[in-house]
Design a protein around this motif. Structure first.
Motif, short mmCIF file in Angstrom:
data_model
loop_
_atom_site.label_atom_id
_atom_site.label_comp_id
_atom_site.label_asym_id
_atom_site.label_seq_id
_atom_site.Cartn_x
_atom_site.Cartn_y
_atom_site.Cartn_z
N SER A 14 0.81 -1.21 0.00
CA SER A 14 0.00 0.00 0.00
C SER A 14 0.85 1.27 0.00
O SER A 14 0.34 2.37 -0.19
N LEU A 256 -14.28 4.44 11.53
CA LEU A 256 -13.39 4.37 10.38
C LEU A 256 -14.19 4.21 9.09
O LEU A 256 -13.89 4.84 8.07
N ASN A 257 -15.19 3.40 9.15
CA ASN A 257 -16.04 3.18 7.98
C ASN A 257 -16.76 4.48 7.59
O ASN A 257 -16.85 4.84 6.41
N VAL A 261 -12.56 5.13 5.43
CA VAL A 261 -11.34 4.31 5.51
C VAL A 261 -11.63 2.92 4.98
O VAL A 261 -12.62 2.29 5.37
N LYS A 262 -10.78 2.44 4.09
CA LYS A 262 -10.89 1.07 3.60
C LYS A 262 -10.04 0.18 4.49
O LYS A 262 -8.83 0.33 4.58
N LEU A 263 -10.69 -0.74 5.19
CA LEU A 263 -9.99 -1.65 6.09
C LEU A 263 -9.51 -2.89 5.35
O LEU A 263 -10.26 -3.49 4.58
N PHE A 264 -8.25 -3.27 5.59
CA PHE A 264 -7.67 -4.43 4.93
C PHE A 264 -7.62 -5.64 5.86
O PHE A 264 -7.70 -6.77 5.41
N LYS A 266 -8.42 -6.79 10.33
CA LYS A 266 -8.80 -6.40 11.69
C LYS A 266 -8.19 -7.30 12.75
O LYS A 266 -8.32 -7.02 13.94
N VAL A 277 -5.53 -3.42 13.54
CA VAL A 277 -6.33 -2.99 12.41
C VAL A 277 -5.47 -2.16 11.46
O VAL A 277 -4.62 -1.37 11.91
N GLY A 279 -5.86 0.22 7.69
CA GLY A 279 -6.68 0.70 6.60
C GLY A 279 -6.06 1.91 5.94
O GLY A 279 -5.06 2.47 6.42
N THR A 280 -6.65 2.33 4.83
CA THR A 280 -6.17 3.51 4.10
C THR A 280 -7.34 4.40 3.72
O THR A 280 -8.48 3.94 3.58
N ARG A 281 -7.01 5.69 3.56
CA ARG A 281 -7.97 6.64 3.02
C ARG A 281 -7.19 7.58 2.11
O ARG A 281 -6.38 8.37 2.57
#
Length: 391
Positions: A14, A256-257, A261-264, A266, A277, A279-281
């Protein structure tokens, strides 16, 4: 749960290279070079003496020689050395014309009439020749180098006073939990001091990134949401300490949602640090790290540090040394990759620290590194060779 190796691959894939800037070389420690450093001159810039001694011709070594001048470092020779002549010369001073070798001062006998005699038969040149260390235009430090004190010395030598480097990664730390108080407050019953945030801030600073501290978010959705919104305003990475497990007051995944934020993942099959956890935004990253200090320390080392370095342009490879176990180690459960703090003994053997679990931060204070125990493995025997990851 996903395996640790899979989680690390997701994090590293990422990443991207962040912007570059030019900085004062004297302030570039722990930054990463974004271009090669080339020398603007030869080094040494002239033939110079490697010792304190006398500059003379090889053919005159067995003869008495007249001392015609003294050449200190930083001064140009004024005379040419002729037959049966020499110049007294200091370390680093330019070689005079006519001289071929330097004889060391301790190998010389002073004679009447301002003369000397060499006491040995053979001699090394004792000369540092022009350009033997560095040629003009030569690459002296490669792009992607993590700058250390020795690199700053080389940049000074090469005349590179404004190197191009990747900018520093900006990282904010948010702690979560009503049970937390800051370290200057003595905790009441049911409270604990916030050690995680300051541990993480120090880990960030230690590798050249810029740490920010947002504070302690209360165990309410609104408090957590507001702090997270603020954190996203001007940071590359957000580190949430706590609030990422499955408790009744853990609002983080939901928030986060909401924030896009896209969680990859948890949960990771690793111990300590299972409820981690990531994630990216857009071009920002967020980690939710466990609340226990050993867990957050370990997961920073395993996942956050590689991301920071990759963003910064550094090809990070953890330092590992292979050493034998100094005693046996066993565990009951083997469904997760386990990381243990260890100490290196005087004989080069390693010993697991007295470790009571992920809240036992004292177990790290005298640790030299960590070792991993693979999934499915329940014991390590005395003498087994293991990789020690330095911390």
């Amino acid at each position: 749960m996903i395996k640790f190796e899979e989680a690390l691959e997701i994090v590293e894939k990422s990443a991207f290279r962040i912007e570059t800037e030019r900085v004062d070389f004297a302030e570039s420690l722990n930054r990463v070079l974004a271009e090669d450093v080339k020398s603007d001159m030869e080094m040494p810039p002239f033939n110079k003496s490697a010792v304190d001694g006398y500059a003379c011709k090889k053919a005159d070594l067995s003869n008495e020689m007249e001392v015609i001048e003294v050449i200190p470092a930083g001064k140009e020779p004024q005379k040419t050395v002729g037959k049966n002549q020499c110049s007294k010369i200091m370390t680093g001073a330019p070689m005079p014309e006519g001289a071929e070798v330097i004889i060391m001062v301790e190998d010389v006998k002073e004679m009447p009439g301002n003369k000397i005699r060499y006491l040995k038969e053979n001699v090394k040149d004792n000369v540092c020749y022009k350009g033997e260390d560095i040629k003009e235009g030569e690459i002296v430090i490669k792009k992607g180098t993590l700058i250390k004190p020795q690199h700053i010395a080389v940049m000074a030598t090469a005349g590179c006073v404004n190197p191009k480097v990747y900018r520093q990664v900006k990282i904010t730390v948010i702690s979560t939990g009503d049970e937390l108080v800051e370290p200057d407050i003595k905790p009441a019953l049911s409270q604990i001091r916030n050690s995680n945030a300051y541990q993480l801030l120090s880990q960030i600073k230690n590798i050249g990134a810029i740490p920010n501290y947002t504070g302690i978010a209360l165990d309410t959705e609104e408090s957590t949401r507001q702090m997270m919104k603020k954190a996203f305003e001007d940071n590359d990475i957000i580190l949430l300490s706590g609030g990422v497990s499955m408790g009744d007051y853990d609002y983080v995944p939901q928030i986060l949602n909401e924030l896009g934020v896209k969680l990859f993942f948890k949960s990771i099959a690793v111990q300590p640090g299972r409820p981690t956890v990531f994630g990216t935004r857009d071009k920002q990253f967020i980690f939710g790290l466990p609340g226990n200090p050993v867990s957050s320390f370990v997961q920073f080392e395993l996942l956050v540090k590689p991301l920071i370095y990759k963003l910064s342009g550094f090809d990070y490879k953890p330092k590992k040394i292979k050493l034998p176990m100094g005693k046996e180690y066993s565990r009951n459960q083997s469904t997760r990759l386990s990381w243990l703090p260890v100490q290196i003994g005087n004989n080069g053997e390693i010993f697991p620290m007295d470790y009571h679990g992920s809240a036992h931060i004292n177990s790290l204070t005298e640790a030299d590194g960590m070792i991993s125990v693979a999934i499915g493995k329940t014991e390590l025997k005395k003498g087994d060779l293991v990789d020690v990851r330095q911390i």
